[in-house]
Write a protein that holds these residues in place. Structure first.
Motif, PDB file in Angstrom:
ATOM      1  N   VAL A 117       0.884  -0.952  -0.233  1.00 41.24           N
ATOM      2  CA  VAL A 117      -0.039   0.167   0.116  1.00 41.24           C
ATOM      3  C   VAL A 117       0.819   1.989   0.528  1.00 41.24           C
ATOM      4  N   PRO A 118       1.702   1.326   1.153  1.00 44.73           N
ATOM      5  CA  PRO A 118       2.351   2.708   0.635  1.00 44.73           C
ATOM      6  C   PRO A 118       3.743   2.543  -0.377  1.00 44.73           C
ATOM      7  N   ASP A 121       1.125   3.909  -3.215  1.00 45.53           N
ATOM      8  CA  ASP A 121       0.886   5.681  -2.709  1.00 45.53           C
ATOM      9  C   ASP A 121       2.620   6.371  -3.493  1.00 45.53           C
ATOM     10  N   LYS A 125       2.139   9.654  -5.667  1.00 44.70           N
ATOM     11  CA  LYS A 125       2.106  10.384  -5.974  1.00 44.70           C
ATOM     12  C   LYS A 125       3.661  10.998  -6.653  1.00 44.70           C
ATOM     13  N   CYS A 242      -7.857  12.479  -4.806  1.00 46.46           N
ATOM     14  CA  CYS A 242      -7.693  10.930  -4.314  1.00 46.46           C
ATOM     15  C   CYS A 242      -7.182  10.800  -3.066  1.00 46.46           C
ATOM     16  N   ASP A 243      -7.724  10.645  -1.828  1.00 45.41           N
ATOM     17  CA  ASP A 243      -7.140  10.294  -0.551  1.00 45.41           C
ATOM     18  C   ASP A 243      -6.254   8.738  -0.490  1.00 45.41           C
ATOM     19  N   ASN A 244      -6.890   7.851  -1.016  1.00 45.79           N
ATOM     20  CA  ASN A 244      -6.286   6.507  -1.050  1.00 45.79           C
ATOM     21  C   ASN A 244      -5.914   6.218  -1.859  1.00 45.79           C
ATOM     22  N   ALA A 246      -3.686   4.121  -3.062  1.00 43.92           N
ATOM     23  CA  ALA A 246      -2.960   1.986  -3.179  1.00 43.92           C
ATOM     24  C   ALA A 246      -4.313   1.364  -2.893  1.00 43.92           C
ATOM     25  N   GLU A 247      -5.663   2.168  -2.436  1.00 35.22           N
ATOM     26  CA  GLU A 247      -6.680   0.916  -1.669  1.00 35.22           C
ATOM     27  C   GLU A 247      -7.668   1.721  -2.960  1.00 35.22           C
ATOM     28  N   GLU A 248      -7.543   2.177  -3.735  1.00 32.53           N
ATOM     29  CA  GLU A 248      -8.760   2.926  -4.925  1.00 32.53           C
ATOM     30  C   GLU A 248      -8.011   1.643  -5.454  1.00 32.53           C
TER      31      GLU A 248
END
Length: 558
Positions: A117-118, A121, A125, A242-244, A246-248
């Motif tokens: 996940v990170p 992200d 980014k 989009c705040d997240n 990876a999850e999206e």
């Protein structure tokens, strides 16, 4: 709450600081001991040398004691320093091992979901920074098709071997800068950057992954094969902002992967917004089915079965319908596949069959009731006993019931099917082979099981007026039925011309919209009542006149 291990603190880089790294007092004591040792040595050593040369007095006793005490303190400090350094190394190694366990999958050596996940992200980014080169992030999710069967049939050790080998194969076809993670179970994910103007690169990678995964696996001295379903999501499809991310992206890739499975497996699909709509509709359908079973929204409808030659009504086939308060009347082709996947088809079917037996109990005793049995129910060794229980509870004669099984059931577990069919036949229930001609039933299987009827699939009947060879096929089936003393039912008679064509071919029982659409229990009851074909009507018609006169004499009000 402080989640750091007891006695440890984190520095600005997030690393743990050990007590030895910040114990300034202990370090000061050691330095002071060294200074005092040097000072005392300067006072003790000259006197000691004079004594040895015989030229003067030795050092004072308290100075010697102080010197020896300083020497002991320096030795103790040095040993303690070495022990602390060793402890630091061991703790650093333990910390690195714990970090590795926390962020990698111990079975395959890949990243895990927590570390993936990170990473996603960070990449998203990075490519979204002003001035970044033309680049997008692709998230590829892959799932092993029918992996549970591998574990069930060959054991978890074989499954683990397959997962390890699969991770190695996938890693081999990925670019060097791609990251591979095992998300859990038999799901893997890959993330990499690519040129969004050249999506064919990702297509080639996905195809290579599927090809690599399809190669046989050597497990426990044998070979196993499996396929992959792959879903792909791209960072360019992310909502802004989009705040997240990876999850999206994981959510989008998961929907694409599910779409690939639904479309036949062993393939890949890119995420499209319509997939989310379909998935939400599917989720609503699943929730509605589960709630509908609990609320009794699934009810029987009845389709007429008639003698094609005379047009006489001989019985009804029960067809399940879902009276959804939100979706309206839903046909079986929409909810039965979903109910089978949810594992509730047996519960749904049995509730509708039980209701149908109670409805048909009041019909003319010469009318039969046919019900379809799911392959899932045919795999249940206790289904026959439950069906007989339903018959007893409804007080419905077993000889009026006809269950229809498909050709698919014959190829799954013929021994279990034979046992179940025999048990029901012994109680008087009749057995039909449904959809004959579209599966793999053979004459040997027709002889092996005590069928009472065969049903020609509606596909053949629908082509009867358009293809001459279809008439020959139907004629052959009719001949097989006649030769084996098995009556034949033709499904899907929609027009008068189809009925007339069947009349020319042979003797059939028929059903279809030409004779009327499926009706509710109330509609059937009203029509049978108008035709004096309810059980009460037929009982009155069959009562001898002398019995009627005697009954009226005993009860003048009758």
């Amino acid at each position: 709450m402080d989640e750091s291990p007891q006695g440890l603190e984190e520095d600005e880089g997030g690393k743990m600081k050990l007590p030895a790294e910040r114990d300034v007092v202990a370090l000061g004591i050691i330095v002071a001991a060294l200074i005092m040792f040097v000072g005392h040595a300067g006072a003790v050593l000259p006197g000691t040398i004079r004594v040895m040369l015989g030229t003067g007095d030795g050092p004072a006793n308290y100075m010697v004691s102080a010197f020896l005490l300083n020497a002991a303190l320096v030795i103790f400090g040095w040993r303690r320093y070495n022990e602390l350094m060793k402890e630091m190394r061991e703790r650093r190694e333990s910390e690195e091992e714990a970090r590795e366990l926390a962020f990698t999958d111990p079975l395959t050596g890949s990243l895990n979901r927590r570390s993936m996940v990170p990473e996603v992200d960070r990449l998203v980014k990075q490519v979204c920074q002003p001035g970044a080169r033309d680049c997008a992030v692709a998230f590829i999710m892959l799932d092993l098709d029918h992996f549970k069967q591998i574990n069930d049939l060959n054991g978890h050790r074989a499954g683990d071997t397959m997962l390890i080998t699969m991770a190695r194969r996938v890693r081999a076809v990925l670019p060097d800068d791609a990251r591979l993670a095992r998300l859990g179970g038999d799901e893997f994910a890959c993330v990499l950057c690519y040129d969004p103007n050249n999506p064919a690169v990702i297509d080639r990678i996905a195809s290579a992954i599927i090809s690599a995964g399809r190669q046989p696996f050597e497990v426990a001295g044998g070979e196993l094969a499996i396929s992959l379903s792959v879903g792909i999501a791209c960072s360019t499809a992310l909502p802004d902002p989009c705040d997240n991310p990876a999850e999206e992206m994981l959510h989008m890739a998961d929907m694409a992967m599910y779409h690939a499975k639904k479309s036949g497996r062993n393939r890949y699909d890119w995420f499209e917004p319509k997939m989310e709509r379909e998935l939400r509709l599917r989720a609503d359908l699943e929730n509605g089915i589960l709630a509908g079973i609990a609320r009794g929204e699934f009810v029987p409808f009845y389709e007429q079965q008639v003698d094609v030659e005379t047009g006489e009504l001989t019985g009804f086939e029960m067809l399940a319908r879902w009276q959804s308060p939100r979706l309206g009347l839903v046909t079986p082709d929409r909810f039965i596949p979903v109910a089978e996947e949810l594992g509730v088809i047996a519960e749904l079917s049995e509730s509708v069959i039980s209701q149908a037996l109670r409805d048909a109990r009041d019909w003319d005793p010469r009318l039969t009731l046919a019900v379809n049995i799911s392959p899932v129910q045919m795999r249940d060794p206790w289904f026959a006993q439950r069906l007989l229980k339903f018959l007893a509870e409804a007080r419905f004669p077993a000889e009026r019931l006809e269950i229809e099984i498909t050709e698919m059931c014959l190829n799954e577990n013929i021994g279990l099917v034979r046992s179940m069919v025999t048990s029901l036949k012994n109680q008087g229930v009749k057995i039909s082979l449904d959809d004959f001609g579209v599966g793999y039933a053979t004459l040997a299987q027709l002889r092996a099981l005590p069928f009472d009827r065969i049903k020609i699939d509606r596909q053949f009947i629908g082509r009867l007026s358009r293809a001459e060879d279809t008439a020959n096929v139907i004629s052959t089936i009719a001949s097989i039925g006649q030769g084996m003393n098995l009556p034949v039912t033709a499904e899907g008679i929609e027009t008068e011309s189809l009925r007339d064509s069947l009349r020319r071919i042979g003797t059939f029982k028929g059903q279809g919209y030409f004779y009327g659409k499926p009706e509710t229990a109330e509609q059937v009851r009203n029509r049978l009542k108008s035709e004096a074909r309810l059980a009460a009507d037929t009982a009155a018609n069959d009562t001898p006149a002398s019995d009627i006169v005697a009954a009226r004499a005993a009860d003048p009000a009758a």
